[in-house]
Design a protein around this motif. Structure first.
Motif, PDB file in Angstrom:
ATOM      1  N   ALA A  16       0.414  -1.374   0.152  1.00 29.53           N
ATOM      2  CA  ALA A  16       0.128   0.027   0.160  1.00 29.53           C
ATOM      3  C   ALA A  16       1.084   1.196   0.152  1.00 29.53           C
ATOM      4  CB  ALA A  16      -1.211   0.179   1.622  1.00 29.53           C
ATOM      5  N   PHE A  17       1.747   0.831   0.376  1.00 33.36           N
ATOM      6  CA  PHE A  17       3.165   2.431   1.187  1.00 33.36           C
ATOM      7  C   PHE A  17       3.523   2.597  -0.969  1.00 33.36           C
ATOM      8  CE2 PHE A  17       7.139   4.051   1.284  1.00 33.36           C
ATOM      9  CZ  PHE A  17       6.635   4.984   1.740  1.00 33.36           C
ATOM     10  N   ASP A  18       3.527   1.360  -1.302  1.00 34.35           N
ATOM     11  CA  ASP A  18       4.496   1.397  -2.512  1.00 34.35           C
ATOM     12  C   ASP A  18       3.313   1.971  -4.034  1.00 34.35           C
ATOM     13  OD1 ASP A  18       6.894   0.500  -4.367  1.00 34.35           O
ATOM     14  OD2 ASP A  18       4.794  -0.406  -5.323  1.00 34.35           O
ATOM     15  N   VAL A  47       3.521   6.312  -2.755  1.00 36.33           N
ATOM     16  CA  VAL A  47       4.214   6.629  -3.059  1.00 36.33           C
ATOM     17  C   VAL A  47       4.517   7.073  -4.664  1.00 36.33           C
ATOM     18  CG1 VAL A  47       7.075   7.022  -3.251  1.00 36.33           C
ATOM     19  CG2 VAL A  47       6.136   6.172  -1.257  1.00 36.33           C
ATOM     20  N   ALA A  48       4.048   6.017  -5.590  1.00 37.50           N
ATOM     21  CA  ALA A  48       4.613   5.382  -6.777  1.00 37.50           C
ATOM     22  C   ALA A  48       3.021   6.615  -7.186  1.00 37.50           C
ATOM     23  CB  ALA A  48       3.484   4.403  -7.447  1.00 37.50           C
ATOM     24  N   ILE A  49       2.078   6.950  -6.831  1.00 36.40           N
ATOM     25  CA  ILE A  49       0.504   7.916  -7.396  1.00 36.40           C
ATOM     26  C   ILE A  49       0.522   8.931  -6.626  1.00 36.40           C
ATOM     27  CG2 ILE A  49      -1.336   7.756  -7.160  1.00 36.40           C
ATOM     28  CD1 ILE A  49      -1.676   4.730  -7.166  1.00 36.40           C
ATOM     29  N   CYS A  50       0.983   9.437  -5.229  1.00 42.94           N
ATOM     30  CA  CYS A  50       0.917  10.528  -5.068  1.00 42.94           C
ATOM     31  C   CYS A  50       1.938  11.263  -5.114  1.00 42.94           C
ATOM     32  CB  CYS A  50       0.275  10.790  -3.245  1.00 42.94           C
ATOM     33  SG  CYS A  50      -1.400   9.893  -3.144  1.00 42.94           S
ATOM     34  N   HIS A  51       4.150  11.220  -5.045  1.00 41.52           N
ATOM     35  CA  HIS A  51       4.846  11.448  -5.592  1.00 41.52           C
ATOM     36  C   HIS A  51       5.181  10.399  -6.344  1.00 41.52           C
ATOM     37  CE1 HIS A  51       3.962  13.394  -1.584  1.00 41.52           C
ATOM     38  NE2 HIS A  51       3.596  12.196  -1.083  1.00 41.52           N
TER      39      HIS A  51
END
Length: 344
Positions: free
Chosen positions: A122-124, A127-131
């Motif tokens: 979920a963290f990955d 990061v990929a979508i929001c940053h």
């Protein structure tokens, strides 16, 4: 329980697993779907491991986390199902006291490990979508390795009290466990002592460890959904939203049965025992079957390599995530990352 099924002793050298109490006559029939699910889980997770190992373009953080998840799924299902099948097929119900404690520890350890990996996935995606422009710098291979080490240490330390708590109680009434595997609460309920410490620790684990993991996953997906609804086209929103929902269903299949089983084991005194055991089995066997489908077959990159692996035909080559860095706007970068990391 009849007197003939009750043994008086100081402590047992072996326990007796009943399988699914009340459904003993249907054990052979119940074993068929369980065996099929185990075969699918083994084949699917081994296929993901093989594909990621053979394909250099998949040597990225997301796929490393998927490999961790596949290994954990294999371990958690293998730690329980072979013994279940021996009960259902051969009526081999005995399990030594040490083996029971070991199984108890492994089941809970792999459960904690799997929960941590779901948080990492979920963290990955967050990061990929929001940053998206910072994804490759935030989640490097060394960071992924450190996350994996932390998850292993966490599951080893947090579950270590379980076998020690179970070992310290005297079992002087019966050694018959009304379950299909050595579940912690099912074992300690046999103790002829005050087991409130064990019960409190199990509840502490449920709320502080699993509860916090669920909270972080919920926060991550809330931010992901916000990013999805900002996409410029309706088709892109619908496709990525559908994929996101499938991920949430797979996550729910892991957490919801665990919570239901934990609460009913303590408070659902009028719930049929066979229902509690079946729920506990769902919690261990359904996620290892769903994960290769949701995170593997529905993943365009893995699906293409899977077709090539089994048909030996050329498959379409998909652009790497690095293309997102070349897009002209942040919105386009977010859309590309969603396309790649939400597996559509």
């Amino acid at each position: 329980m009849s007197d003939s099924n009750t043994t008086y002793f100081t402590n047992p050298s072996t326990f007796i697993l009943l399988g699914i109490p009340g459904l003993e006559a249907a054990h052979v029939w119940i074993s068929i779907p369980l065996c099929a699910m185990y075969a699918i889980a083994v084949l699917g997770n081994f296929t993901i491991l093989l594909i990621v190992k053979r394909e250099p373009s998949l040597h990225e953080p997301m796929y490393y986390f998927l490999c961790m998840l596949a290994v954990t799924d294999l371990l958690i299902s293998t730690s329980t199902l072979p013994k279940m099948l021996s009960i259902f097929w051969f009526n081999s119900r005995e399990i030594s006291f040490s083996a029971c404690l070991t199984q108890m520890y492994l089941v809970r350890s792999f459960s904690v490990m799997e929960s941590g990996i779901l948080v990492s996935l979920a963290f990955d995606r967050y990061v990929a979508i929001c940053h998206p422009l910072r994804h490759s710098t935030i989640l490097t291979n060394s960071v992924v390795a450190k996350i994996g080490l932390v998850l292993v240490l966490r599951c080893g330390i947090l579950t270590l009290p379980y076998p020690f708590l179970a070992r310290q109680w005297p079992y002087c009434r019966t050694n018959i466990i009304p379950h299909s595997y050595c579940r912690f609460i099912a074992v300690v309920n046999l103790a002829c002592a005050d087991i409130h410490i064990s019960s409190y620790y199990a509840l502490f684990y449920l709320f502080s460890v699993i509860g916090m993991d669920v909270f972080f996953i919920a926060v991550s997906y809330t931010l992901i959904l916000r990013a999805i609804f900002r996409l410029p086209t309706k088709d892109a929103r619908l496709k990525t939203f559908g994929t996101c929902i499938s991920h949430l269903c797979a996550i729910s299949a892991f957490y919801i049965p665990d919570f239901i089983s934990a609460f009913m084991q303590r408070f659902g005194h009028n719930v049929p025992l066979h229902f509690l055991v079946l729920i506990a089995n769902v919690y261990l066997l359904v996620p290892p079957v769903l994960h290769p489908i949701i995170y593997g077959v529905r993943t365009k990159q893995i699906r293409g390599r899977m077709l090539h692996l089994f048909t030996h035909k050329e498959t379409e080559k998909f652009p790497p995530c690095a293309l997102a860095l070349r897009l002209s706007s942040v919105h386009d970068a977010v859309a590309s990352s969603l396309n790649h990391l939400l597996y559509r």
